[in-house]
Design an enzyme around this catalytic site. Structure first.
Site, PDB file in Angstrom:
ATOM      1  N   HIS A 262       0.750  -1.197   0.031  1.00  0.00           N
ATOM      2  CA  HIS A 262      -0.195   0.057  -0.102  1.00  0.00           C
ATOM      3  C   HIS A 262       0.821   1.219  -0.101  1.00  0.00           C
ATOM      4  O   HIS A 262       2.065   1.156   0.330  1.00  0.00           O
ATOM      5  CB  HIS A 262      -1.005   0.106   1.149  1.00  0.00           C
TER       6      HIS A 262
ATOM      7  N   GLU B 267      -2.021  -6.645   7.328  1.00  0.00           N
ATOM      8  CA  GLU B 267      -0.863  -6.626   7.856  1.00  0.00           C
ATOM      9  C   GLU B 267      -1.115  -7.392   9.319  1.00  0.00           C
ATOM     10  O   GLU B 267      -1.861  -7.827   9.672  1.00  0.00           O
ATOM     11  CB  GLU B 267      -0.661  -5.062   8.295  1.00  0.00           C
TER      12      GLU B 267
END
Length: 219
Positions: free
Chosen positions: A9, A82
């Protein structure tokens, strides 16, 4: 050959402070939106079959411009999130070191420690590899894009290189994955074809770098 483009990202709130963002649902910042547009311009001419993203908004927002340009839906898969940082979530490295000195020392010297109330890198690897394998199986002769996070992207690169699970992934042979960088994996094998490709940010040098050592990543 089943190709998967693994994208980290864009720059997000908390990255500049090097906080352990983990699964906090923080947004992209101004830099991150600029990186997302650069990624879109880089990949707009590619024949992608699918775009699959972590369900956290910093990942979804990174591929939103590209999905709109290509007319593809964004599928979400929580397995691409994550690491769950547990009680470390949102803290600075020095705050963690002060509160959990022994655990932090183990972490920075290479151990795959379990965050209090959270995960290990080994658990992250299991779920992200399973997610990418499922995507590749459904797209055996196509190119899929996966948008995830720094730790998962690094874990996937290690898997593709045949590096066995174990240890702190940021203390291994590969450096940290840059925001909006592309790592290309041929899942037949698997094989790592490219790592940490940020050529699309060449015109934005101030957006290419921002990490100086293992303690300064949003993992």
């Amino acid at each position: 050959m089943a190709l998967v483009l693994v994208v980290r990202h864009g720059h997000a709130a908390g990255n500049a402070e090097h906080r352990f963002i983990g699964q906090s649902d923080v947004p992209l910042d101004e830099k991150g939106h600029a990186q997302a547009q650069a990624l879109c311009d880089r990949l707009a001419g590619h024949a992608l079959s699918r775009i699959v993203s972590s369900d956290l908004r910093r990942a979804v927002d990174t591929v939103t411009p590209l999905a709109a340009r290509l007319g593809l839906p964004i599928e979400v898969d929580p397995r691409l999130r994550e690491i769950n940082n547990g009680e470390w979530t949102g803290l600075l490295p020095e705050e963690i070191a002060n509160r959990w000195p022994e655990l932090w020392n183990d972490y920075i010297t290479g151990a795959d420690v379990e965050r209090p109330g959270g995960e290990t890198w080994g658990l992250v690897r299991e779920r992200v590899v399973a997610a990418v394998t499922d995507i590749a199986t459904a797209n055996a002769v196509a190119v899929a894009l996966v948008c995830t996070h720094g730790g998962p992207a690094l874990n996937l690169a290690r898997w593709a290189l045949g590096i066995p699970p174990g240890g702190n992934v940021f203390r291994g042979p590969l450096g940290a994955v840059m925001n909006a960088a592309i790592t290309t994996i041929d899942t037949d094998g698997p094989r790592l074809l490219s790592f940490n490709d940020a050529g699309h940010l060449q015109e934005l040098p101030e957006l290419r770098y921002g990490y100086e050592g293992v303690a300064k990543n949003d993992r």
